[in-house]
Design a protein around this motif. Structure first.
Motif, PDB file in Angstrom:
ATOM      1  N   LEU A 129       0.850  -1.185   0.000  1.00  0.00           N
ATOM      2  CA  LEU A 129       0.000   0.000   0.000  1.00  0.00           C
ATOM      3  C   LEU A 129       0.887   1.236   0.000  1.00  0.00           C
ATOM      4  O   LEU A 129       1.620   1.478   0.970  1.00  0.00           O
ATOM      5  N   THR A 130       0.850   2.021  -1.082  1.00  0.00           N
ATOM      6  CA  THR A 130       1.642   3.249  -1.141  1.00  0.00           C
ATOM      7  C   THR A 130       0.718   4.458  -1.048  1.00  0.00           C
ATOM      8  O   THR A 130      -0.194   4.619  -1.848  1.00  0.00           O
ATOM      9  N   ARG A 131       0.977   5.294  -0.053  1.00  0.00           N
ATOM     10  CA  ARG A 131       0.233   6.532   0.166  1.00  0.00           C
ATOM     11  C   ARG A 131       1.203   7.560   0.737  1.00  0.00           C
ATOM     12  O   ARG A 131       2.253   7.213   1.268  1.00  0.00           O
ATOM     13  N   PRO A 132       0.861   8.859   0.678  1.00  0.00           N
ATOM     14  CA  PRO A 132       1.754   9.872   1.248  1.00  0.00           C
ATOM     15  C   PRO A 132       1.926   9.687   2.754  1.00  0.00           C
ATOM     16  O   PRO A 132       1.089   9.075   3.425  1.00  0.00           O
ATOM     17  N   ARG A 133       3.021  10.247   3.282  1.00  0.00           N
ATOM     18  CA  ARG A 133       3.235  10.236   4.723  1.00  0.00           C
ATOM     19  C   ARG A 133       2.138  11.019   5.419  1.00  0.00           C
ATOM     20  O   ARG A 133       1.630  11.996   4.914  1.00  0.00           O
ATOM     21  N   ARG A 134       1.790  10.545   6.630  1.00  0.00           N
ATOM     22  CA  ARG A 134       0.847  11.226   7.518  1.00  0.00           C
ATOM     23  C   ARG A 134      -0.567  11.262   6.969  1.00  0.00           C
ATOM     24  O   ARG A 134      -1.326  12.185   7.241  1.00  0.00           O
ATOM     25  N   PHE A 135      -0.902  10.272   6.159  1.00  0.00           N
ATOM     26  CA  PHE A 135      -2.276  10.115   5.700  1.00  0.00           C
ATOM     27  C   PHE A 135      -2.943   8.889   6.331  1.00  0.00           C
ATOM     28  O   PHE A 135      -3.968   8.437   5.855  1.00  0.00           O
ATOM     29  N   GLY A 136      -2.351   8.344   7.401  1.00  0.00           N
ATOM     30  CA  GLY A 136      -3.008   7.295   8.166  1.00  0.00           C
ATOM     31  C   GLY A 136      -2.482   5.893   7.965  1.00  0.00           C
ATOM     32  O   GLY A 136      -3.094   4.944   8.476  1.00  0.00           O
ATOM     33  N   LYS A 137      -1.359   5.728   7.261  1.00  0.00           N
ATOM     34  CA  LYS A 137      -0.850   4.371   7.027  1.00  0.00           C
ATOM     35  C   LYS A 137      -0.468   3.687   8.334  1.00  0.00           C
ATOM     36  O   LYS A 137      -0.845   2.545   8.585  1.00  0.00           O
ATOM     37  N   THR A 138       0.302   4.378   9.170  1.00  0.00           N
ATOM     38  CA  THR A 138       0.777   3.770  10.408  1.00  0.00           C
ATOM     39  C   THR A 138      -0.387   3.440  11.341  1.00  0.00           C
ATOM     40  O   THR A 138      -0.415   2.366  11.955  1.00  0.00           O
ATOM     41  N   LEU A 139      -1.352   4.331  11.445  1.00  0.00           N
ATOM     42  CA  LEU A 139      -2.516   4.066  12.304  1.00  0.00           C
ATOM     43  C   LEU A 139      -3.308   2.872  11.792  1.00  0.00           C
ATOM     44  O   LEU A 139      -3.752   2.018  12.578  1.00  0.00           O
ATOM     45  N   ASN A 140      -3.485   2.771  10.483  1.00  0.00           N
ATOM     46  CA  ASN A 140      -4.217   1.629   9.930  1.00  0.00           C
ATOM     47  C   ASN A 140      -3.483   0.309  10.162  1.00  0.00           C
ATOM     48  O   ASN A 140      -4.098  -0.717  10.476  1.00  0.00           O
ATOM     49  N   ILE A 141      -2.161   0.320  10.003  1.00  0.00           N
ATOM     50  CA  ILE A 141      -1.386  -0.894  10.244  1.00  0.00           C
ATOM     51  C   ILE A 141      -1.428  -1.255  11.729  1.00  0.00           C
ATOM     52  O   ILE A 141      -1.516  -2.432  12.110  1.00  0.00           O
ATOM     53  N   SER A 142      -1.371  -0.240  12.601  1.00  0.00           N
ATOM     54  CA  SER A 142      -1.477  -0.479  14.032  1.00  0.00           C
ATOM     55  C   SER A 142      -2.844  -1.082  14.383  1.00  0.00           C
ATOM     56  O   SER A 142      -2.937  -2.015  15.188  1.00  0.00           O
ATOM     57  N   THR A 143      -3.890  -0.573  13.757  1.00  0.00           N
ATOM     58  CA  THR A 143      -5.242  -1.106  13.972  1.00  0.00           C
ATOM     59  C   THR A 143      -5.312  -2.573  13.555  1.00  0.00           C
ATOM     60  O   THR A 143      -5.879  -3.414  14.267  1.00  0.00           O
ATOM     61  N   LEU A 144      -4.726  -2.878  12.404  1.00  0.00           N
ATOM     62  CA  LEU A 144      -4.700  -4.249  11.905  1.00  0.00           C
ATOM     63  C   LEU A 144      -3.933  -5.159  12.868  1.00  0.00           C
ATOM     64  O   LEU A 144      -4.338  -6.307  13.127  1.00  0.00           O
ATOM     65  N   LYS A 145      -2.828  -4.660  13.411  1.00  0.00           N
ATOM     66  CA  LYS A 145      -2.023  -5.437  14.353  1.00  0.00           C
ATOM     67  C   LYS A 145      -2.839  -5.827  15.586  1.00  0.00           C
ATOM     68  O   LYS A 145      -2.876  -7.009  15.980  1.00  0.00           O
ATOM     69  N   TYR A 146      -3.492  -4.838  16.207  1.00  0.00           N
ATOM     70  CA  TYR A 146      -4.255  -5.127  17.426  1.00  0.00           C
ATOM     71  C   TYR A 146      -5.449  -6.041  17.149  1.00  0.00           C
ATOM     72  O   TYR A 146      -5.863  -6.805  18.020  1.00  0.00           O
ATOM     73  N   PHE A 147      -5.978  -5.946  15.950  1.00  0.00           N
ATOM     74  CA  PHE A 147      -7.114  -6.798  15.599  1.00  0.00           C
ATOM     75  C   PHE A 147      -6.692  -8.257  15.416  1.00  0.00           C
ATOM     76  O   PHE A 147      -7.339  -9.182  15.905  1.00  0.00           O
ATOM     77  N   LEU A 148      -5.599  -8.487  14.708  1.00  0.00           N
ATOM     78  CA  LEU A 148      -5.212  -9.847  14.341  1.00  0.00           C
ATOM     79  C   LEU A 148      -4.420 -10.570  15.418  1.00  0.00           C
ATOM     80  O   LEU A 148      -4.460 -11.806  15.503  1.00  0.00           O
ATOM     81  N   ASP A 149      -3.695  -9.836  16.254  1.00  0.00           N
ATOM     82  CA  ASP A 149      -2.663 -10.433  17.109  1.00  0.00           C
ATOM     83  C   ASP A 149      -3.236 -11.421  18.118  1.00  0.00           C
ATOM     84  O   ASP A 149      -4.173 -11.113  18.862  1.00  0.00           O
ATOM     85  N   ILE A 150      -2.646 -12.597  18.137  1.00  0.00           N
ATOM     86  CA  ILE A 150      -3.058 -13.648  19.059  1.00  0.00           C
ATOM     87  C   ILE A 150      -2.649 -13.319  20.498  1.00  0.00           C
ATOM     88  O   ILE A 150      -3.283 -13.769  21.455  1.00  0.00           O
ATOM     89  N   LYS A 151      -1.579 -12.531  20.633  1.00  0.00           N
ATOM     90  CA  LYS A 151      -1.168 -12.061  21.961  1.00  0.00           C
ATOM     91  C   LYS A 151      -2.130 -10.968  22.432  1.00  0.00           C
ATOM     92  O   LYS A 151      -2.367  -9.995  21.740  1.00  0.00           O
ATOM     93  N   GLY A 152      -2.693 -11.144  23.617  1.00  0.00           N
ATOM     94  CA  GLY A 152      -3.624 -10.149  24.139  1.00  0.00           C
ATOM     95  C   GLY A 152      -4.932 -10.095  23.390  1.00  0.00           C
ATOM     96  O   GLY A 152      -5.582  -9.045  23.349  1.00  0.00           O
ATOM     97  N   ALA A 153      -5.331 -11.217  22.782  1.00  0.00           N
ATOM     98  CA  ALA A 153      -6.519 -11.226  21.923  1.00  0.00           C
ATOM     99  C   ALA A 153      -7.781 -10.811  22.668  1.00  0.00           C
ATOM    100  O   ALA A 153      -8.606 -10.046  22.144  1.00  0.00           O
ATOM    101  N   ILE A 154      -7.963 -11.316  23.880  1.00  0.00           N
ATOM    102  CA  ILE A 154      -9.188 -11.004  24.642  1.00  0.00           C
ATOM    103  C   ILE A 154      -9.216  -9.531  25.016  1.00  0.00           C
ATOM    104  O   ILE A 154     -10.236  -8.843  24.849  1.00  0.00           O
TER     105      ILE A 154
END
Length: 547
Positions: free
Chosen positions: A43-68
């Motif tokens: 996914l290529t987008r300009p800096r500071r248009f939400g890439k890091t926040l979206n990837i962080s959101t995906l991480k917390y959603f998928l991660d088996i660690k701390g899932a509950i």
């Protein structure tokens, strides 16, 4: 009612939710990733248009660690209303951000890289309890940053360990993968970083045991081993029109302005921070919207630092055509180019390369499509970016003149045309300094654009106009005052074949201004004080003639 805090500079989803910051719900990004799931999604987008926040959101959603615990973060969000909640907490996740990886030389870069990978292994140190002696030795060498550790295959190694531990293939998330390439190119150790990171990324994404991977960046870097042999690579760029969860939409901007009692600024907000076209969707710069909501001010907040270095480097080496392109853009025009969507480092950069980079970095947007394949007309999206353009143009094209632009504005505003600290003296000085940067020319267009570039900075008091019809012809440049009670200017440019002819050519230029009645348009608008000036060039010399 107490307002929520604004998440300025915060791109960690968990922190935003738990500390009750204002959140623009982009959780359906997760659904998009899982629906369109490819082995590797870039996914290529300009800096500071939400890439890091979206990837962080995906991480917390998928991660088996701390899932509950993490499941509670998504209460009341849009993804909770979908069937994709069944994937929440189902994968081991490797999350790595490359955006702060830097170094003045390759040795310092490599030390920073070792620290980054050591920190990643620290996050997963619980794996050590089930490792055999051999893998434990490999793990600890990286963890303790030993010199002879296998850093180039560390990502592949970690993914194997996670699979062995959980029995589930992990997900790899890499944020701003291209930032080290841009920095290394600027600091002249690109080839070494290419070798290191090409192996680091490639061994994991091509050979490693993974469920899937999502990689973000500004650019799609061509001819890199990371992408060269991937069989199932999905690339989403600004042009493709999918994954539309970056930036802020019109509705999202209206909502946040209403929440912070700033609805009356919407019209100005659109001029300052809108204009980006991602596919067919127009979006606003979220970084600037947050800052505006915090301060209530309208000014340039967004600086895309990682791309600035490369843009300035290319401009310093650019040919004269780039010089002309900048003028067209600064006059709110559009420029035609072919967007190949690949960045190749280590070569002489063409005009189209610079335009692609500026487009990818968010400094240009699509005005319209051209007739040929991959052909587009690009333009500056908004006032905020135009301010950056002006500063960059003046800094790069006239580096020795950077501090003199304010003096020129004052002289023009006050009508100080000749004498000490006058328009004549300042233009002479700035021209001579610029000509040490650019060679002389026999083309009027070159001189025209050079002077026009100096006049762009006057737009707080004047409308800088170029090649407009007035009277019986077209003047070269006019500065029309925004306050019609103030002074206006008309400039005519001429080139003399030799120094002896300059005075004669100057007189002819002033006569042309009078005979063609170039002052007609300004007079019709009620401007009474109009100064007529001829500029005559001969190679690296400039003479100034005033009626």
């Amino acid at each position: 009612m107490k307002k929520k805090k604004l998440p300025i500079g915060i791109d960690d989803f968990k922190k935003i939710i738990e500390l009750n910051y204002y959140y623009v719900d982009k959780t359906l990004f997760i659904q998009d990733v899982l629906e369109k799931r490819a082995e590797v999604t870039l996914l290529t987008r300009p800096r500071r248009f939400g890439k890091t926040l979206n990837i962080s959101t995906l991480k917390y959603f998928l991660d088996i660690k701390g899932a509950i615990e993490n499941r509670n973060l998504f209460k009341g969000t849009k993804i909770e209303e979908t069937d994709y909640m069944e994937y929440q907490g189902k994968y081991p996740v490797i999350y790595l951000t490359m955006k702060d990886l830097d170094g003045e030389d390759f040795e310092s870069f490599f030390e920073a890289f070792k620290t980054l990978i050591s920190s990643l292994f620290e996050t997963h140190k619980y794996l050590r309890e089930k490792l055999d002696e051999r893998n434990l030795l490999f793990f600890d060498k990286i963890w303790f940053q030993e010199e002879k550790a296998n850093y180039d295959t560390a990502l592949k190694f970690l993914s194997q360990l996670l699979y062995d531990y959980y029995g589930v293939k992990p997900v790899i998330l890499i944020d701003e993968y291209d930032s080290p390439f841009i920095i290394a190119n600027e600091k002249r150790y690109y080839e070494k970083v290419k070798t290191l990171l090409g192996r680091f990324y490639g061994s994991a994404l091509k050979e490693g045991i993974i469920s899937f991977s999502v990689v973000t960046g500004i650019l799609r870097i061509a001819k890199e081993s990371i992408f060269s042999t991937l069989n199932n690579l999905k690339v989403s760029t600004i042009l493709t029109g999918d994954y539309n969860y970056f930036g802020m939409t019109e509705i999202e901007v209206e909502d946040i302005l209403k929440y912070y009692d700033l609805e009356t600024t919407l019209g100005d907000i659109e001029k300052w921070y809108n204009g980006y076209l991602f596919g067919d969707l127009k979006v606003y710069n979220p970084w600037s919207i947050l800052y505006h909501c915090s301060s209530g001010e309208l000014k340039a907040f967004w600086i895309n630092t990682s791309a600035n270095l490369l843009i300035k480097e290319i401009l310093r080496e650019a040919d004269r055509e780039i010089f002309n392109i900048f003028h067209t853009l600064l006059k709110d025009g559009s420029v035609k180019t072919t967007l190949q969507e690949n960045m190749i480092f280590g070569m002489r950069y063409s005009d189209s390369t610079l335009l692609y980079l500026m487009f990818s970095a968010g400094y240009l947007t699509i005005d319209r499509k051209g007739e040929e394949k991959n052909q587009y007309f690009l333009t500056i999206p908004n006032y905020e970016v135009k301010e950056y353009f002006k500063d960059t143009f003046m800094e790069i094209v006239s580096p020795r003149n950077y501090g003199k632009f304010t003096d020129l504005i004052v002289a023009l505003r006050d009508g100080n045309v000749t004498g000490i600290d006058s328009v004549e003296e300042l233009l002479q000085t700035m021209f001579e300094a610029s000509m040490s940067y650019m060679d002389g020319s026999t083309e009027e267009k070159f001189y025209h654009n050079l002077i026009l570039g100096m006049m762009i900075c006057t737009d707080s008091y004047f409308y800088p106009l170029s090649n407009r019809e007035s009277g019986y012809g077209r003047y070269d440049i006019a500065l029309e005052p925004k306050d019609i009670t103030k002074i206006g200017y008309i400039f005519e440019f001429k080139i003399a074949d030799n120094f002896n002819d300059m005075d004669k050519v100057g007189s002819e230029a002033l006569k042309q201004i009078a005979d063609k009645k170039y002052r007609t348009d300004m007079e019709n608008r009620g401007i009474k004080d109009i100064r007529e000036i001829a500029l005559v060039f001969c190679k690296k010399s400039l003479r100034f003639y005033v009626k």
